[in-house]
Design an enzyme around this catalytic site. Structure first.
Site, short mmCIF file in Angstrom:
data_model
loop_
_atom_site.label_atom_id
_atom_site.label_comp_id
_atom_site.label_asym_id
_atom_site.label_seq_id
_atom_site.Cartn_x
_atom_site.Cartn_y
_atom_site.Cartn_z
N TYR A 118 -24.36 -3.73 10.63
CA TYR A 118 -23.10 -3.06 10.25
C TYR A 118 -22.99 -1.65 10.80
O TYR A 118 -23.93 -0.85 10.74
CB TYR A 118 -22.99 -3.00 8.73
CG TYR A 118 -21.65 -2.52 8.24
CD1 TYR A 118 -20.51 -3.29 8.42
CD2 TYR A 118 -21.53 -1.30 7.57
CE1 TYR A 118 -19.27 -2.87 7.94
CE2 TYR A 118 -20.29 -0.87 7.09
CZ TYR A 118 -19.17 -1.65 7.29
OH TYR A 118 -17.95 -1.23 6.82
N ASP A 124 -4.05 -7.48 -4.50
CA ASP A 124 -5.36 -7.00 -4.02
C ASP A 124 -5.69 -7.78 -2.76
O ASP A 124 -6.10 -8.95 -2.83
CB ASP A 124 -6.42 -7.20 -5.10
CG ASP A 124 -7.79 -6.70 -4.67
OD1 ASP A 124 -7.93 -6.23 -3.52
OD2 ASP A 124 -8.74 -6.78 -5.47
N SER A 136 -4.00 0.80 14.39
CA SER A 136 -4.51 2.13 14.70
C SER A 136 -5.02 2.13 16.13
O SER A 136 -5.43 1.07 16.65
CB SER A 136 -5.66 2.49 13.76
OG SER A 136 -6.33 3.66 14.19
N GLY A 175 0.76 -1.25 0.00
CA GLY A 175 0.00 0.00 0.00
C GLY A 175 0.79 1.30 0.00
O GLY A 175 0.29 2.29 0.55
N ILE A 186 0.88 7.36 3.88
CA ILE A 186 1.96 7.20 4.86
C ILE A 186 2.94 6.14 4.38
O ILE A 186 4.15 6.26 4.59
CB ILE A 186 1.39 6.82 6.24
CG1 ILE A 186 0.41 7.87 6.74
CG2 ILE A 186 2.51 6.66 7.26
CD1 ILE A 186 -0.27 7.51 8.05
N GLY A 187 2.43 5.11 3.70
CA GLY A 187 3.32 4.08 3.17
C GLY A 187 4.31 4.63 2.18
O GLY A 187 5.49 4.25 2.17
#
Length: 327
Positions: free
Chosen positions: A185, A85, A164, A31, A37-38
């Site tokens: 959800y 993916d 995170s 990613g 950030i990557g």
């Protein structure tokens, strides 16, 4: 005396301090698309001359932009692109097979599972799993294990999971990880479950493979607005929804303003997790602001570091990806 790091430390500062740990390493990062950030992480570590950077992601066209930025600064660093993916288990298997076929790269020193999605609308993947749980956890879980032989070939193998402090939003929903196909959800609870999974996976990797020399860590990079991760969010709607979940969970964040970081500050804990040698004494740790998180002062929920929960998730993940990994 070892340098002291904090929330304001930048990736560039750490790269200067840890240059000897970075030089000559083979590093696979998922990613690292532009404006992420990557990308900041891989572009910054190039100054310390890693041997090879493998950039993995869904879109190799955008990955090439990151590769071009690396080549412009450090043309001597070898860069490879890998189509991956994480929402598709078949794509994960294909990408891992490609990596394992690279006979000229017999080992990977560091795998940084950086790619992820955040607070997306409900969707099931082609494999039938809630998209955040699948993309943020099941895909990285399968990919990491499928390339583990190459990782363990390194003299100092390390796996880094970018989690995170959003793991505070939900433990693993053992009876309802798929949110009843959307009926129950909540996008922030689903994000929290996936981020809890990242921490538990690192915890169990350290326990399961520490005796073989593997170190594994998870981290909170901080709140960095303006990256591609949050590109589809409408904060006028999604911020109140996030605060509602925090307040329901009794988290102090429901009443606090977020402290933002720059991309350089956000990528600093990536660098720390990937290269700081003293972390070998803290295998499996969760990190933030370039230190091992303190459960008394930092946001680190016990459900994310419990070893029983970690083993349960490992077994569930094996069942869902249809493959057992015995080490």
């Amino acid at each position: 005396m070892a340098p002291t790091y904090n929330a304001s430390t930048t990736a560039a500062e750490l790269v200067d301090h840890l240059a000897a740990e970075i030089q000559g390493k083979v590093i696979l990062t998922t990613g690292p698309s532009p404006n992420s950030i990557g990308a900041t992480f891989v572009e910054t570590i190039t100054r310390s001359k890693p041997a090879t950077l493998i950039l993995a992601g869904r879109n190799t066209v955008t990955l090439q932009q990151t590769a071009d930025a690396i080549n412009a600064v450090s043309p001597q660093v070898s860069v490879r692109l890998l189509q991956l993916d994480l929402a598709s288990l078949s794509s994960v298997r294909q990408a891992a097979s490609e990596v394992n076929s690279w006979s000229d790269l017999p080992h990977i020193d560091i795998l940084v599972n950086n790619a992820g999605i955040m607070a997306t609308g409900f969707a099931l993947t082609a494999d039938g799993y809630e998209s955040q749980f699948a993309t943020n956890h099941l895909g990285p879980f399968l990919f990491t294990n499928l390339v583990m032989d190459k990782i363990l070939n390194s003299p100092s193998p390390r796996v880094v999971n970018v989690s995170s402090d959003g793991h505070r939003l939900s433990p693993i929903r053992w009876g309802d990880y798929n949110f009843q196909d959307g009926e129950t959800y909540n996008k922030w609870a689903a994000y929290g479950q996936s981020k809890t999974s990242n921490i538990l996976m690192a915890t169990h990797l350290a326990q399961r493979l520490g005796s073989k020399g593997l170190t594994a860590y998870s981290l909170h990079p901080g709140v960095v607005f303006g990256t591609t991760l949050a590109k589809d969010l409408d904060w006028t709607v999604d911020l109140p929804a996030l605060r509602a979940v925090d307040k329901f969970m009794g988290n102090k964040e429901g009443w606090l303003e977020f402290k933002q970081k720059s991309p350089q500050e956000g990528a600093a804990t990536h660098v720390y997790a990937a290269f700081e040698p003293s972390l070998r004494d803290h295998n499996g740790a969760y990190l933030q602001d370039c230190h091992v998180a303190d459960p008394w002062t930092d946001t680190i929920k016990p459900w994310a570091t419990d070893k029983v929960e970690a083993e349960k998730l490992w077994k569930l993940s094996e069942k869902l990806v249809g493959q057992e990994f015995r080490y």
